[in-house]
Scaffold this motif. Structure first.
Motif, PDB file in Angstrom:
ATOM      1  N   THR A   1      -9.108   4.481  -8.796  1.00  0.00           N
ATOM      2  CA  THR A   1      -7.714   4.241  -8.286  1.00  0.00           C
ATOM      3  C   THR A   1      -8.027   5.257  -6.508  1.00  0.00           C
ATOM      4  O   THR A   1      -6.424   4.285  -5.596  1.00  0.00           O
ATOM      5  N   ASP A   2      -8.729   5.167  -6.183  1.00  0.00           N
ATOM      6  CA  ASP A   2      -8.515   5.723  -4.894  1.00  0.00           C
ATOM      7  C   ASP A   2      -8.395   4.426  -3.717  1.00  0.00           C
ATOM      8  O   ASP A   2      -9.045   3.079  -3.958  1.00  0.00           O
TER       9      ASP A   2
ATOM     10  N   TYR B   1      -0.673   6.505   6.692  1.00  0.00           N
ATOM     11  CA  TYR B   1      -1.443   5.463   5.895  1.00  0.00           C
ATOM     12  C   TYR B   1      -2.879   6.007   6.996  1.00  0.00           C
ATOM     13  O   TYR B   1      -3.795   5.996   6.418  1.00  0.00           O
ATOM     14  N   THR B   2      -2.444   5.759   7.801  1.00  0.00           N
ATOM     15  CA  THR B   2      -4.134   6.015   8.994  1.00  0.00           C
ATOM     16  C   THR B   2      -4.489   7.625   8.793  1.00  0.00           C
ATOM     17  O   THR B   2      -5.297   8.098   8.992  1.00  0.00           O
TER      18      THR B   2
ATOM     19  N   LEU C   1       0.695  -1.348   0.577  1.00  0.00           N
ATOM     20  CA  LEU C   1       0.224   0.142   0.030  1.00  0.00           C
ATOM     21  C   LEU C   1       0.839   1.788  -0.256  1.00  0.00           C
ATOM     22  O   LEU C   1       0.753   2.333  -0.107  1.00  0.00           O
ATOM     23  N   PHE C   2       1.892   0.991   0.797  1.00  0.00           N
ATOM     24  CA  PHE C   2       2.682   2.246   0.851  1.00  0.00           C
ATOM     25  C   PHE C   2       3.066   2.677  -0.391  1.00  0.00           C
ATOM     26  O   PHE C   2       3.176   3.714  -0.750  1.00  0.00           O
ATOM     27  N   LYS C   3       3.457   1.601  -0.893  1.00  0.00           N
ATOM     28  CA  LYS C   3       4.479   1.399  -2.778  1.00  0.00           C
ATOM     29  C   LYS C   3       3.731   2.345  -3.459  1.00  0.00           C
ATOM     30  O   LYS C   3       3.520   3.404  -4.533  1.00  0.00           O
ATOM     31  N   LYS C   4       1.654   1.782  -3.490  1.00  0.00           N
ATOM     32  CA  LYS C   4       0.614   2.195  -4.761  1.00  0.00           C
ATOM     33  C   LYS C   4       0.558   3.414  -4.682  1.00  0.00           C
ATOM     34  O   LYS C   4       0.153   4.297  -4.779  1.00  0.00           O
ATOM     35  N   PHE C   5       0.523   4.156  -3.023  1.00  0.00           N
ATOM     36  CA  PHE C   5      -0.287   5.768  -2.524  1.00  0.00           C
ATOM     37  C   PHE C   5       0.948   6.429  -2.215  1.00  0.00           C
ATOM     38  O   PHE C   5       0.521   7.706  -1.650  1.00  0.00           O
TER      39      PHE C   5
END
Length: 196
Positions: A101-102, A70-71, A58-62
């Motif tokens: 994409t969200d 993230y939080t 998720l870190f890479k994607k966003f």
């Protein structure tokens, strides 16, 4: 409750942008590096857990740097009113924006006993955080009984006007409103003819 675990959790209100339903959204960072995410309407609880591997994807994607980023992104989406929920029989989908994409999350519905335990934990977390605010002296401006809009300003000092000061000449009785330097003319009363 420990201060460290308190700083790693998020509690906020989630207002569904589609049907205006209200939920309590929560996250909690666990000691193993996992993050549990969930929401409740007070009766039912939906929850999921992200492992460290899942979080790194998720870190890479966003383009996020940490779990706190993230939080924070989740909290901002909930507070901004961009989130909406799709409930199924035993699961829920939480969408944090209208674009495909969200970020969207799949959460499982907890059993009644697990849900009661989770709601109980949330209730005590909220009470602890309010107590912490109170001990820090932050409740002088926040009172859950009285809203800040109804606060009396009768005994507060008046705010000073900032800007150019214009001298206002006192108007005496009889002065004209239209031409302030002159006396107001009295209306004519007519001529008084006496028989004497």
């Amino acid at each position: 409750m420990e201060q460290d675990s308190e700083s790693k959790s998020v509690l906020c209100t989630l207002l569904d942008k589609n049907d205006q339903s209200k939920y309590v959204f929560f996250t909690q960072k666990r000691s193993a590096g996992d993050v549990s995410i969930g929401f409740t309407n007070g009766e039912d609880v939906w929850k999921t857990c992200h492992s460290e591997e899942n979080l790194s994807q998720l870190f890479k994607k966003f383009s996020l740097k940490s779990t706190e980023d993230y939080t924070f992104k989740l909290k901002c989406a909930c507070k901004a009113g961009r989130a909406f929920v799709k409930l199924q029989e035993d699961s829920a989908a939480l969408h944090l924006g209208a674009e495909p994409t969200d970020l969207s999350l799949s959460l499982l519905k907890l059993t009644d006993s697990e849900g009661k335990t989770e709601v109980k934990d949330l209730l005590f977390k909220m009470a602890d955080s309010l107590q912490q605010l109170e001990s820090q002296g932050s409740t002088s401006s926040f009172n859950p009984v009285k809203s800040p809009q109804k606060r009396s300003t009768e005994f507060e000092p008046r705010k000073q006007h900032k800007g150019p000061v214009v001298a206002v000449r006192k108007r005496f009785p009889g002065d004209s409103l239209i031409n302030p330097g002159t006396k107001r003319k009295k209306p004519a009363t007519g001529v008084a003819f006496d028989d004497e």
